[in-house]
Design an enzyme around this catalytic site. Structure first.
Site, PDB file in Angstrom:
ATOM      1  CG  HIS A 229      -2.084  -0.922   1.115  1.00 16.98           C
ATOM      2  ND1 HIS A 229      -1.978  -2.247   1.483  1.00 16.98           N
ATOM      3  CD2 HIS A 229      -3.361  -0.749   0.676  1.00 16.98           C
ATOM      4  CE1 HIS A 229      -3.144  -2.850   1.276  1.00 16.98           C
ATOM      5  NE2 HIS A 229      -3.997  -1.966   0.790  1.00 16.98           N
TER       6      HIS A 229
ATOM      7  CE  LYS B 136      -3.639  -0.678   4.807  1.00 13.03           C
ATOM      8  NZ  LYS B 136      -4.953  -0.117   5.206  1.00 13.03           N
TER       9      LYS B 136
END
Length: 240
Positions: free
Chosen positions: A135, A139
């Site tokens: 990600h 995040k």
């Protein structure tokens, strides 16, 4: 459909845009702290919202949990993944009085990935399994809620499974029951989830790559469109 947004971060901003493009109306937003830049009516309590048909949550436990302790009267779509066990217990309790939909990942493609994985695990029983997710660099949680969901699928089908998060610390050979779990953070990666089956002289990889966060927003809207017509109960992609 009149939608109340819980949280107004990047994801619910996408929900607002896409919902309005579909002809739905955003009747308000619940945030921890009111912001002058939020272009909708802002609320702090569910009881203050009178004209919504459904609530869509893309927030965090700090915002969501206090709201769930109020008299929640709206069908609810939840995409928050923090404190998952506590959250699921609370949503299960609420589902006695309202229809609730929960998914750790609002992409139907990821739902399909879990079904493919469930079919593959028994067929590849002798293969080692490694799970990897990637990600963007903003995040916070790791591993992702989606990777935990994939791991749960494996646990439901294999006995004595052991999650391994840091092989460097173990300093020993891989055990048959190990499931490697790996998280990558970097750049603007929207979301990638890979299941690797490694056997003798062959490997199989199953991968889902999100190319836009719109897939998650659209998934939440589609879930809400169905949920408003459902009786009270707890719903996932499996039974919606």
């Amino acid at each position: 459909m009149k939608i109340l947004l819980i949280g107004y971060g990047a994801m619910n901003q996408r929900v607002a845009r896409l919902a309005e493009e579909k002809g739905h109306e955003i009747v308000g937003v619940i945030e921890n702290t009111p912001k002058a830049t939020t272009p909708y009516q802002q609320y702090q309590h569910i009881a203050d919202v009178k004209d919504a048909d459904v609530a869509i949550d893309f927030s965090n436990p700090n915002l969501l949990f206090p709201l769930l302790d109020e008299e929640f009267h709206l069908p609810l779509v939840v995409a928050t993944t923090g404190e998952k066990e506590k959250l699921l217990n609370k949503l299960d309790e609420l589902s006695q009085n309202i229809p609730v939909f929960f998914s750790a990942n609002m992409s139907y493609g990821v739902h399909a990935l879990t079904k493919i994985l469930a079919a593959a695990v028994p067929l590849l029983d002798e293969f080692d399994i490694e799970l990897t997710e990637a990600h963007h660099n903003k995040k916070v949680d790791a591993p992702s809620g989606t990777l935990e969901k994939l791991y749960d699928v494996i646990v439901s089908l294999k006995e004595n499974v052991t999650p391994v998060y840091d092989r460097h610390e173990l300093n020993e050979k891989r055990q048959p029951q190990d499931i490697g779990i790996h998280s990558i953070r970097g750049g603007t990666i929207v979301g990638e989830h890979e299941v690797l089956f490694a056997g003798t002289d062959e490997t199989i990889q199953i991968t889902h790559r999100a190319q836009s966060k719109d897939i998650f927003a659209n998934g939440a809207i589609q879930a809400a469109e169905r949920l408003v017509n459902k009786p009270n109960g707890f719903y996932t992609f499996d039974n919606l």
